[in-house]
Design an enzyme around this catalytic site. Structure first.
Site, short mmCIF file in Angstrom:
data_model
loop_
_atom_site.label_atom_id
_atom_site.label_comp_id
_atom_site.label_asym_id
_atom_site.label_seq_id
_atom_site.Cartn_x
_atom_site.Cartn_y
_atom_site.Cartn_z
N GLU A 298 -22.48 -27.18 7.65
CA GLU A 298 -23.11 -27.80 6.47
C GLU A 298 -22.49 -27.11 5.27
O GLU A 298 -22.78 -25.95 4.98
CB GLU A 298 -24.63 -27.62 6.53
CG GLU A 298 -25.39 -28.57 5.61
CD GLU A 298 -25.43 -28.08 4.17
OE1 GLU A 298 -24.55 -28.51 3.38
OE2 GLU A 298 -26.31 -27.28 3.86
N CYS A 332 -27.58 -27.10 -1.83
CA CYS A 332 -26.49 -27.81 -1.13
C CYS A 332 -26.58 -29.30 -1.40
O CYS A 332 -25.57 -29.98 -1.57
CB CYS A 332 -26.58 -27.55 0.37
SG CYS A 332 -26.40 -25.82 0.82
#
Length: 595
Positions: A298, A332
């Site tokens: 990720e 993120c």
């Protein structure tokens, strides 16, 4: 109809009993976790009370110490050892021994572990958030949203559905295997390794740990060198909960260090989960290729936030500002590119500018600031350079927030929330991951144009699309090349922990969260067995037994058509031929025995 009444009465009685059982609180023990050394009561030891000044000319790595400090005040917090490769291998070896015991644990024991954690988290929300706030600079509200709610949601989903998704799953057996059952089993992989980022230290530890432990694995987590102080405290919570359910020691390990420590972890475990930058993610892939272990990456994003002309502007403006400023923009899945329809562009910009001007950035635990600090050293300089580059290329700053009272040693750790207009995709601000409280806003005219703009990025984590016409919003979102999408909301996909989370392109691959993330911690094994054993068994037909008969291929041709032919009459004709060939072979075999 009379026969239905007993069924209705029984169903009603069952529902009442279920409701009454819900009123009985579960028997969940409490745990004690020593927090005396993480509470800022003003009476800390003298050696831990000075302002930390980062060393110049040499890195922390040379000291083999991970130095910890509060970004918002630069107050020194202490240090932790940077583990050597040999020490990492030793921790993994201990975790591997613990896994062999835990793999045999019951789901009842695993659920009790989750309940103990959930109880502690709910009771100690303030403590958990304060530790996160001190170590990363975020406000208490930001910590509650990103640390507490997300983790509680994951735990409750695992309690509700986790066992169901880890039990064997029966699949269709096909036409040629009518006498078989087909299923998929999910076995623990072994030792899961996780290298996690600093932006949400509590959730980033608990997220991989919960999935790994509930699926029967052990887990070794390398916390970021920028959030080791909080990570090591959160580890105590996990240890106490594991001890309360009689789990083996070393089932969960938290390790500290730098790149060398992370590389050693990748080389030692059975799967690696990484949350961080694309550059480091590529290095992890290269290292993981040496042992051919599965990898989940990720790697951040540059999420598009799209606003059509038919929205409620004040409503969407509030969501847009939260999407930008949550945890000082250090997310993120933060919104970093805003595309607003030209018909409402001016109104929307005015609305968000008004909100942003009211925002105050400052030390989060002072209690009077809306936004906290920038966690990483020198990151504020990078943010300012992105803004300066955009302005040099023609962008305009239309709004900035204010600063609260900043300590003299921590001025560089804050960046004001900033709104820019007249931006375009030639600017670094619209291409590089910002990871800060900056809102660049572009105009668009048509849905086709905004889809093209949204896809013009090397990242592909998420998007948010707002429109008064929900069908239109869904149509736009469906064309954006990303892993998660929110319709008329922002980041709501992550709060649905039944859903997988992850991206494409430079945002990485693989998924955590949801069924996919839980099963990604498992060895997925396909199993076929006889349905009516021992009465019906697999037997090789005579024509293709060794030595193979002359008409063996003719038999196979007819068998394939009998099973998979598109026309029922062709299939029946082929079936007759199959039976005829088998009958002939049996006759030949009988004749040979008689001779």
């Amino acid at each position: 109809m009379a026969f239905l009444w007993p069924i209705i009465v029984l169903a009603f009685a069952y529902a009442i009993c279920r409701f009454l059982l819900m009123l009985i609180p579960p028997n969940v023990p409490s745990i004690d976790v020593d927090a005396s050394d993480v509470l800022d009561d003003g009476n800390q030891a003298q050696e831990n009370s000075f302002i930390y000044i980062p060393p110049r000319g040499r890195t922390q790595q040379s000291d083999r110490k991970v130095q910890c400090y509060e970004p918002a005040t630069m107050k020194y917090l202490g240090y932790f050892p940077a583990l050597t490769p040999a020490e990492v291998e030793e921790r993994v070896a201990h975790a591997r021994k613990a896994h062999k015991i835990w793999a045999k644990s019951s789901f009842k024991q695993r659920r009790q572990f989750l309940r103990i954690l959930l109880k502690y988290i709910i009771e100690q929300q303030e403590l958990i958030c304060e530790v996160s706030s001190r170590d990363t600079g975020k406000t208490m509200v930001d910590a509650s949203l990103g640390e507490i709610m997300t983790t509680c949601e994951k735990i409750t989903w695992l309690l509700s559905e986790g066992e169901k998704w880890l039990k064997p799953e029966y699949r269709s057996y096909g036409r040629s295997m009518l006498h078989k059952t087909a299923k998929v089993e999910f076995h623990p992989l072994g030792v899961i390794g996780a290298i996690v980022s600093w932006n949400y230290p509590f959730h980033n530890i608990f997220n991989p740990m919960l999935a790994a432990v509930f699926s029967g694995n052990s887990v070794v987590i390398k916390v970021s060198e920028n959030a080791s102080w909080s990570g090591c405290f959160y580890f105590r919570i996990i240890q106490a909960a594991l001890a309360a359910v009689g789990a083996p020691e070393n089932l969960v390990e938290v390790i500290t260090g730098f790149a060398e420590t992370g590389e050693a972890l990748v080389s030692s475990v059975d799967k690696i989960i990484f949350v961080g930058s694309p550059g480091v993610g590529k290095m992890i892939m290269r290292n993981a290729s040496e042992t051919l272990i599965p990898v989940t990456l990720e790697l951040g994003g540059k999420d598009a936030f799209i606003v059509c002309e038919d929205v409620d502007i004040p409503h969407v403006a509030q969501i847009a500002v939260r999407a930008t400023l949550q945890s000082s923009g250090q997310n993120c899945a933060g919104a970093e590119r805003f595309y607003v329809h030209r018909d409402i562009y001016t109104s929307f910009v005015n609305q968000v500018a008004k909100i942003v001007k009211s925002v105050s950035a400052g030390p989060p635990l002072a209690g009077t600031n809306d936004m906290g600090a920038i966690c990483l050293l020198e990151h504020s300089e990078k943010l300012q350079s992105l803004v300066d580059d955009a302005v040099d290329e023609g962008a305009e700053i239309v709004a900035r927030g204010s600063f609260g009272h900043l300590g003299e040693g921590a001025v560089d750790q804050f960046f004001p929330p900033t709104v820019l207009i007249n931006v375009n995709h030639a600017m670094k601000l619209m291409q590089e991951e910002t990871f800060g409280p900056i809102m660049p806003i572009m105009k668009f005219s048509t849905d086709e144009e905004v889809v093209k703009l949204a896809n013009d990025s090397r990242y592909g984590l998420g998007c948010a699309v707002f429109s008064g016409n929900q069908r239109r919003a869904k149509e736009i979102a469906s064309q954006i090349h990303c892993g998660v999408a929110a319709i008329n909301d922002f980041a709501s996909t992550y709060m649905c922990q039944s859903l997988p989370f992850g991206g494409v392109k430079d945002s990485g691959f693989g998924r955590f969260a949801g069924v996919e993330g839980l099963r990604a911690c498992c060895l997925v094994k396909s199993v076929v067995e006889d349905r009516w054993w021992p009465y019906i068994k697999t037997k090789i037909p005579k024509p293709i037994q060794y030595p193979v008969a002359e008409n063996g291929f003719e038999f196979q041709e007819s068998l394939v058509e009998a099973l998979y032919g598109l026309n029922i009459w062709d299939r029946l004709r082929a079936l007759v031929n199959v039976l005829k060939i088998i009958s002939e072979q049996n006759s030949v075999a009988t004749s040979k025995r008689n001779d």
